[in-house]
Design an enzyme around this catalytic site. Structure first.
Site, mmCIF file in Angstrom:
data_model
loop_
_atom_site.group_PDB
_atom_site.id
_atom_site.type_symbol
_atom_site.label_atom_id
_atom_site.label_comp_id
_atom_site.label_asym_id
_atom_site.label_seq_id
_atom_site.Cartn_x
_atom_site.Cartn_y
_atom_site.Cartn_z
ATOM 1 N N LYS A 70 0.841 -1.207 0.000
ATOM 2 C CA LYS A 70 0.000 0.000 0.000
ATOM 3 C C LYS A 70 0.876 1.258 0.000
ATOM 4 O O LYS A 70 0.696 2.147 -0.817
ATOM 5 C CB LYS A 70 -0.937 0.005 1.220
ATOM 6 C CG LYS A 70 -1.879 -1.190 1.259
ATOM 7 C CD LYS A 70 -2.822 -1.135 2.455
ATOM 8 C CE LYS A 70 -2.150 -1.243 3.803
ATOM 9 N NZ LYS A 70 -1.484 -2.515 4.084
ATOM 10 N N ARG A 88 -10.211 0.082 8.081
ATOM 11 C CA ARG A 88 -9.620 -1.213 8.338
ATOM 12 C C ARG A 88 -10.565 -2.123 9.124
ATOM 13 O O ARG A 88 -10.211 -3.265 9.430
ATOM 14 C CB ARG A 88 -8.398 -0.934 9.194
ATOM 15 C CG ARG A 88 -7.214 -1.747 8.964
ATOM 16 C CD ARG A 88 -6.206 -1.162 9.956
ATOM 17 N NE ARG A 88 -4.996 -1.877 9.931
ATOM 18 C CZ ARG A 88 -3.921 -1.472 9.264
ATOM 19 N NH1 ARG A 88 -3.924 -0.373 8.565
ATOM 20 N NH2 ARG A 88 -2.842 -2.190 9.332
ATOM 21 N N ARG A 97 11.996 -5.302 4.680
ATOM 22 C CA ARG A 97 11.528 -3.917 4.555
ATOM 23 C C ARG A 97 12.400 -2.974 5.391
ATOM 24 O O ARG A 97 12.789 -3.271 6.499
ATOM 25 C CB ARG A 97 10.086 -3.784 5.035
ATOM 26 C CG ARG A 97 9.723 -2.299 5.130
ATOM 27 C CD ARG A 97 8.282 -2.009 5.178
ATOM 28 N NE ARG A 97 7.575 -2.653 6.271
ATOM 29 C CZ ARG A 97 6.264 -2.564 6.400
ATOM 30 N NH1 ARG A 97 5.553 -1.898 5.516
ATOM 31 N NH2 ARG A 97 5.669 -3.163 7.399
ATOM 32 N N ARG A 147 10.916 -1.530 11.074
ATOM 33 C CA ARG A 147 9.806 -1.221 11.963
ATOM 34 C C ARG A 147 9.703 -2.250 13.077
ATOM 35 O O ARG A 147 9.951 -3.432 12.865
ATOM 36 C CB ARG A 147 8.494 -1.187 11.157
ATOM 37 C CG ARG A 147 8.129 0.213 10.730
ATOM 38 C CD ARG A 147 7.001 0.264 9.759
ATOM 39 N NE ARG A 147 5.824 -0.528 10.110
ATOM 40 C CZ ARG A 147 4.723 -0.571 9.359
ATOM 41 N NH1 ARG A 147 4.669 0.131 8.249
ATOM 42 N NH2 ARG A 147 3.694 -1.313 9.711
ATOM 43 N N ARG A 202 -0.514 -9.731 12.809
ATOM 44 C CA ARG A 202 -1.123 -8.684 11.976
ATOM 45 C C ARG A 202 -1.925 -9.315 10.833
ATOM 46 O O ARG A 202 -2.993 -8.820 10.471
ATOM 47 C CB ARG A 202 -0.040 -7.751 11.423
ATOM 48 C CG ARG A 202 0.539 -6.842 12.503
ATOM 49 C CD ARG A 202 1.865 -6.248 12.098
ATOM 50 N NE ARG A 202 1.764 -5.368 10.945
ATOM 51 C CZ ARG A 202 2.804 -5.025 10.183
ATOM 52 N NH1 ARG A 202 4.010 -5.490 10.466
ATOM 53 N NH2 ARG A 202 2.630 -4.217 9.174
HETATM 54 P P1 AP5 Z 1 4.753 -1.568 1.889
HETATM 55 O O1 AP5 Z 1 4.421 -0.734 0.697
HETATM 56 O O2 AP5 Z 1 5.468 -0.942 3.019
HETATM 57 O O3 AP5 Z 1 3.444 -2.325 2.392
HETATM 58 P P2 AP5 Z 1 2.165 -1.790 3.168
HETATM 59 O O4 AP5 Z 1 0.984 -2.455 2.521
HETATM 60 O O5 AP5 Z 1 2.165 -0.305 3.250
HETATM 61 O O6 AP5 Z 1 2.435 -2.487 4.566
HETATM 62 P P3 AP5 Z 1 2.288 -1.963 6.050
HETATM 63 O O7 AP5 Z 1 3.014 -2.950 6.902
HETATM 64 O O8 AP5 Z 1 2.657 -0.535 6.154
HETATM 65 O O9 AP5 Z 1 0.772 -2.143 6.241
HETATM 66 P P4 AP5 Z 1 0.019 -2.263 7.555
HETATM 67 O O10 AP5 Z 1 -1.347 -2.099 7.037
HETATM 68 O O11 AP5 Z 1 0.240 -3.463 8.362
HETATM 69 O O12 AP5 Z 1 0.686 -1.125 8.456
HETATM 70 P P5 AP5 Z 1 0.190 0.311 8.872
HETATM 71 O O13 AP5 Z 1 1.364 1.167 8.943
HETATM 72 O O14 AP5 Z 1 -0.983 0.708 8.062
HETATM 73 O O15 AP5 Z 1 5.560 -2.840 1.351
HETATM 74 C C1 AP5 Z 1 6.063 -3.840 2.222
HETATM 75 C C2 AP5 Z 1 7.456 -4.290 1.763
HETATM 76 O O16 AP5 Z 1 7.347 -4.984 0.530
HETATM 77 C C3 AP5 Z 1 8.419 -3.115 1.484
HETATM 78 O O17 AP5 Z 1 9.706 -3.494 1.862
HETATM 79 C C4 AP5 Z 1 8.317 -2.905 -0.035
HETATM 80 O O18 AP5 Z 1 9.497 -2.353 -0.589
HETATM 81 C C5 AP5 Z 1 8.072 -4.337 -0.524
HETATM 82 N N1 AP5 Z 1 7.226 -4.387 -1.718
HETATM 83 C C6 AP5 Z 1 6.115 -3.626 -1.990
HETATM 84 N N2 AP5 Z 1 5.564 -3.983 -3.175
HETATM 85 C C7 AP5 Z 1 6.335 -5.009 -3.657
HETATM 86 C C8 AP5 Z 1 6.278 -5.818 -4.846
HETATM 87 N N3 AP5 Z 1 5.312 -5.651 -5.762
HETATM 88 N N4 AP5 Z 1 7.224 -6.765 -4.996
HETATM 89 C C9 AP5 Z 1 8.216 -6.948 -4.081
HETATM 90 N N5 AP5 Z 1 8.324 -6.217 -2.932
HETATM 91 C C10 AP5 Z 1 7.387 -5.255 -2.726
HETATM 92 O O19 AP5 Z 1 -0.356 0.015 10.336
HETATM 93 C C11 AP5 Z 1 0.503 -0.344 11.418
HETATM 94 C C12 AP5 Z 1 -0.315 -0.525 12.691
HETATM 95 O O20 AP5 Z 1 -0.982 0.707 13.043
HETATM 96 C C13 AP5 Z 1 -1.443 -1.560 12.629
HETATM 97 O O21 AP5 Z 1 -0.972 -2.852 12.890
HETATM 98 C C14 AP5 Z 1 -2.390 -1.025 13.710
HETATM 99 O O22 AP5 Z 1 -1.940 -1.376 15.000
HETATM 100 C C15 AP5 Z 1 -2.284 0.483 13.572
HETATM 101 N N6 AP5 Z 1 -3.268 1.037 12.625
HETATM 102 C C16 AP5 Z 1 -3.012 1.667 11.428
HETATM 103 N N7 AP5 Z 1 -4.151 2.019 10.812
HETATM 104 C C17 AP5 Z 1 -5.167 1.619 11.621
HETATM 105 C C18 AP5 Z 1 -6.579 1.672 11.515
HETATM 106 N N8 AP5 Z 1 -7.179 2.220 10.447
HETATM 107 N N9 AP5 Z 1 -7.313 1.145 12.530
HETATM 108 C C19 AP5 Z 1 -6.732 0.594 13.612
HETATM 109 N N10 AP5 Z 1 -5.399 0.496 13.767
HETATM 110 C C20 AP5 Z 1 -4.615 0.998 12.784
HETATM 111 ZN ZN ZN Z 2 2.304 1.065 4.885
#
Ligand code: AP5
Ligand code: ZN
Length: 216
Positions: free
Chosen positions: A13, A88, A123, A156, A167
């Site tokens: 994402k 989410r 990552r 992270r 997760r």
């Molecule tokens: P990346 O682009 O970083 O993936 P992402 O989908 O953004 O993953 P996140 O871990 O950030 O998502 P998340 O939803 O768990 O975390 P968030 O920060 O929202 O890509 C991942 C890796 O793969 C990178 O190294 C990238 O380079 C590589 N990659 C990407 N595309 C690729 C491809 N096509 N091929 C190969 N490699 C690739 O949330 C964190 C925490 O915050 C949650 O656990 C929760 O506790 C809290 N939180 C956040 N939002 C909410 C909400 N709305 N409600 C409640 N709690 C929340």
């Molecule tokens: Zn992210």
């Protein structure tokens, strides 16, 4: 343009948000990035969020909905925004719908769990901007440094394998139902596009698939 990016943790994402926000000239609203910034700043919200995040659990809906409402009321969101990691849960999605917010596109990035676990260990993140890299798939120009600022990249706290598995479990239980929710909304509303792309393709090919599906 108002876009929702839907997908498991590590689906890409944040990676795809980088090109979409440039293409449409809209801000990225990543609730995860906002919470990490609050933790770093030591705010009350950050303190409340940290325990949940470190355990791979979700932060409560009330906190998150308030956070996003305040953010989208800001001036730079007038021409749209990209929601990354929000909504989410079904109550979060209902909050968006009930607020009368018109979403133009929901983009689902589909990646199987096994691939996610492999990805997360490689990552690296620039916490201040939310830019993410991967040691193999998307390396920074200088190892360990952010391309634009030259600042340090970090791993992270929630990318440890055990937390990643939690997760993923939370994703399947609480976020996956949003796929059906938005597909049903898109059927009723011709102005809402629902797009699914294969997130296991190369980053550039995922980007191309999104552009082609959006038809713009
Ligand atoms: P990346 O682009 O970083 O993936 P992402 O989908 O953004 O993953 P996140 O871990 O950030 O998502 P998340 O939803 O768990 O975390 P968030 O920060 O929202 O890509 C991942 C890796 O793969 C990178 O190294 C990238 O380079 C590589 N990659 C990407 N595309 C690729 C491809 N096509 N091929 C190969 N490699 C690739 O949330 C964190 C925490 O915050 C949650 O656990 C929760 O506790 C809290 N939180 C956040 N939002 C909410 C909400 N709305 N409600 C409640 N709690 C929340
Ligand atoms: Zn992210």
């Amino acid at each position: 343009m108002r876009i929702i990016l839907l997908g498991a943790p590590g689906a890409g994402k944040g990676t795809q948000a980088q090109f979409l926000t440039k293409k449409y000239n809209i801000p990225q609203i990543s609730t995860g990035d906002m919470l990490r910034a609050a933790i770093k700043a030591g705010t009350e919200m950050g303190k409340m969020a940290k325990a949940a995040m470190d355990a791979g659990q979700l932060v409560t809906d009330d906190i998150i909905i308030g956070l996003v409402k305040d953010r989208i009321a800001q001036d730079d969101c007038k021409n749209g925004y990209l929601l990354d990691g929000f909504p989410r849960t079904l109550p979060q999605a209902d909050a968006v719908t009930n607020a009368g917010i018109e979403i133009d596109a929901v983009i689902e990035i589909d990646v199987a769990d096994e691939e996610i676990v492999k990805r997360m260990s490689g990552r690296r993140a620039h916490l201040a901007s939310g830019r993410t890299y991967h040691v193999i798939y998307n390396p920074s120009k200088i190892e360990g440094k952010d391309d634009e600022t030259g600042e340090d990249l970090v791993q992270r706290d929630d990318d440890k394998e055990a937390v990643v598995l939690d997760r993923l479990k939370v994703y399947h239980e609480q976020t996956e139902p949003l796929i059906g929710y938005y597909k049903a909304l898109a059927k009723k509303n011709p102005n809402l596009k629902y797009i699914t792309v294969d997130g296991t393709a190369d980053i550039a090919d995922v980007e191309k698939a999104i552009v082609s599906e959006l038809g713009e």
